[in-house]
Design a protein around this motif. Sequence first.
Motif, mmCIF file in Angstrom:
data_model
loop_
_atom_site.group_PDB
_atom_site.id
_atom_site.type_symbol
_atom_site.label_atom_id
_atom_site.label_comp_id
_atom_site.label_asym_id
_atom_site.label_seq_id
_atom_site.Cartn_x
_atom_site.Cartn_y
_atom_site.Cartn_z
ATOM 1 N N ALA A 1 10.074 30.044 -16.250
ATOM 2 C CA ALA A 1 8.765 29.866 -15.621
ATOM 3 C C ALA A 1 8.865 30.080 -14.106
ATOM 4 O O ALA A 1 8.012 30.739 -13.510
ATOM 5 N N ASP B 1 6.926 33.104 -12.167
ATOM 6 C CA ASP B 1 5.926 32.697 -11.174
ATOM 7 C C ASP B 1 6.188 33.384 -9.838
ATOM 8 O O ASP B 1 5.258 33.829 -9.165
ATOM 9 N N ASN C 1 3.486 38.114 -17.425
ATOM 10 C CA ASN C 1 2.146 37.568 -17.552
ATOM 11 C C ASN C 1 1.816 37.078 -18.958
ATOM 12 O O ASN C 1 0.676 36.759 -19.249
ATOM 13 N N CYS C 2 2.829 37.041 -19.819
ATOM 14 C CA CYS C 2 2.573 36.682 -21.218
ATOM 15 C C CYS C 2 2.763 35.184 -21.443
ATOM 16 O O CYS C 2 3.817 34.634 -21.143
ATOM 17 N N PRO C 3 1.740 34.499 -21.963
ATOM 18 C CA PRO C 3 1.870 33.057 -22.206
ATOM 19 C C PRO C 3 2.917 32.737 -23.275
ATOM 20 O O PRO C 3 3.480 31.647 -23.275
ATOM 21 N N ARG D 1 6.441 33.258 -21.611
ATOM 22 C CA ARG D 1 6.669 32.160 -20.663
ATOM 23 C C ARG D 1 7.322 30.966 -21.353
ATOM 24 O O ARG D 1 8.150 30.284 -20.767
ATOM 25 N N GLN D 2 6.926 30.717 -22.589
ATOM 26 C CA GLN D 2 7.475 29.569 -23.310
ATOM 27 C C GLN D 2 8.805 29.882 -23.997
ATOM 28 O O GLN D 2 9.674 29.035 -24.095
ATOM 29 N N SER E 1 2.271 36.881 -30.408
ATOM 30 C CA SER E 1 1.316 37.095 -29.334
ATOM 31 C C SER E 1 0.043 36.330 -29.635
ATOM 32 O O SER E 1 -0.319 36.129 -30.796
ATOM 33 N N SER E 2 -0.623 35.884 -28.555
ATOM 34 C CA SER E 2 -1.907 35.216 -28.757
ATOM 35 C C SER E 2 -3.057 36.203 -28.603
ATOM 36 O O SER E 2 -4.214 35.817 -28.665
ATOM 37 N N CYS F 1 -4.154 37.565 -26.004
ATOM 38 C CA CYS F 1 -5.038 37.205 -24.891
ATOM 39 C C CYS F 1 -5.363 38.409 -24.011
ATOM 40 O O CYS F 1 -6.335 38.406 -23.276
#
Lengths: 256, 531
Positions: free
Chosen positions: B36, B40, B328-330, B333-334, B369-370, B372
């Motif tokens: 993260a 960032d 930029n991928c949520p 990131r996790q 993937s979500s 988004c």
Amino acid sequence: MSVVADSRRLVLERIRAATGKSAPERGANADAGLAQGYIRRGELTVRARHERFIERLREYDAEVVECSPEGLPSTIAAVLAASGRRRFVAPPGIPAAWYVEAAWKIEGFECVLDHGLETSEIEQAEGVITGCFCGIAGSGTIVLHHSACEGRRVITLLPDWHLCVVRASQVVETLPEYFEKSREQAAGKEQKVELPRLVTWISGPSATADIEMTRIKGVHGPRFLNVILVRDREQAAGNREQKAGTEGLEDRAQGQ
Amino acid sequence: MSATAEHPILDPAKAQPFPVAALPVLKNSQLRKNVAHAIDVIGAKRTRVVLEKTDWQALRASASRIKDEALGNLAAYLEQFEERCTAAGGQVHWAADAADARRIILELLRAEGADEVINIKTMTSGEIQLNPFLEAAGIKAYETDLAEIILQLGEGEPSHIVVPALHVNRGQVRDIFARAMGIPNLCDEPEALTAAARSYLRQKFLTVPAAISGANFLIAETGAVAIVESEGNGRMCLTLPRTMITLVGIEKVLPRFEDLEVMLQLLARSATGERMSPYTSLWTGVTPGDGPQKFHVVLLDNGRSGILRRPKERQTLRCIRCGACMNNCPVYRQTGGHAYGSVYPGPIGAILTPQLEQLKHAQSLPYASSLCGACYEVCPVRINIPEILIDLRAQVTDQERGTAKKFFDPMYVGLRGANVIFARPWLFHAAQWLGRVGLKFFTRKDGWIHALPGVGAKWTETRDLRGLPRQTFHEWWAERAADPSHLSRKDKDAAKVGHPQVSESLGRPGAGAESDEQRADSLILPGKGAK
């Protein structure tokens, strides 16, 4: 050998089967309308362009000084002296005036011209002095085409300290202007198109951010980049015009 | 490496499905913190230098057009590149698959008599698992990118395409270097660590006879190759050795020299948040007296030509490997990069890897993937990643549905059942009734279902489910019409007119637009009456 030829044919066949074009179809329409709408030409005044060049170079940790054409030898001597280094290497095509004064002023100064030096000899040098093909203000970049004045690639790589002399008239604002300049230069030659075979775009000293995104200067390339910007004819013209209140496009037309 | 609970496997054929592979990372809070932090920092830098480009969207559009042109005429551009590169003293080889490429490279290194080779970050060599192959053949490969040294010495695996060791923090780097380089009193300041890497590699650069590189761009017009880098290890590799081998995917070719003016403006800004990377190098074949005197390009297909077939999926090959999508991928990131089980992580990996594997492996990735759309938004060459993800999901489903193993999979059984039920209104009503009776048992007083047994648990493990209402819409509507006492007079009139048509239209799929309009009216009216 036959295996190699087979792979080539196989790959090309697969591609042609997938793209649905068997004959080479290239040229005329290929270039038209692909790249458009972005900024090709800069809009800054000459002075502002040079200021941006300096600002962006400094932002990426390069040291920059300005001088007049007459003041160049003494400025070079001063920068070399301030570096605390003595052993330098330089490409064979740089003007002797660039290092004669330094040799005279700095005790123990040594500048070896690269007439096919061994790598180990270049490795011994503490610094390198070169010219450049072009400076790009927008990104604070110096561009080497590795001509006689810019040197072989290795001499600007192994020494830890690089001094690059940029004439103000060599500075363009945008990256597309650099490409235009390269193409123009190529067209000027006898052969129809002779684009540069070797190009190195340098934007600040060697750097990494691989450890916790902390920017560290100097990994394998030179740790120190110094630029001397020589206010030659173009800039003098630019200054005069600015005083007269002329700006923008005319400035550049004048400059080129 | 201590950064990961288990050693990650970056071979799609052997890797575990994404949800399984992601678990150890999700439990490793240090790793997630490192990831993260890194993304960032890059994200903030990227935003700053992208915002100052007022022509960013025009550059993106131009870049995608240039890449589409190159991909649409790929064979011709590759042949042109081959011709020009050869004329300039280079030698071009073609590799249909990974085995082909490994064999070619090994032969070239044997001909050079090299038992050591230096690498400048080449994802393609990771893709074809080159290092272990060379090692087995007695050739030691040294990675030269700082991040790659960290990973190689620490026996770790890359987790990002631009900052491959972003999951490792300074303390971990110190431990790896202190052990592998034999410097027990090394401190953990990034400067000191970087200096250690510099002196560790200098001798290698000066003595190793051959280098293997990747490439960012090939120029068909001139036969030139371009590499974008920060540290200077790339310049070392392509200047000092006697022999240079560039392993590059066939999709990397650009038509003209000037196309670089678009690509270079986009690449560094998207990748590291810089206006230009410290070093961008371009060379054409062999230059007498300057750099390696033997130069080979290995053009790698390895599944890429298959991706060209479908126009939608073809976009995948526009990728210039900047890594903006993963930053930029949520999901990335996790989970970080290892869970993707390939050298290509993040959203681009989720579409590239399954396609390179022809959907024989990595079928779980299109679901990682979500949807988004952040990846599409930031992609400098405008790859519509969500669109391709959905398309690949459909392909995975089509493929799975036919297999015996998936025949009794609860999802497919359920979908086949639904197919039968939805086609017959009476069955549908019966199913609704059954569902209501059945689910009542699990519905709490607050009207929500918190836990379901069996397959249903997959849903309720992570979220609650609204219990079924007492009445279906059909029932409510019928009851309301039968007892109009609750309506105002005006509404009653409307209901009289609207209702017969509406109930019909609801019962018949594909009813006309007219009755739909009226239904809408009559649905609004009760609200008005309540005012």
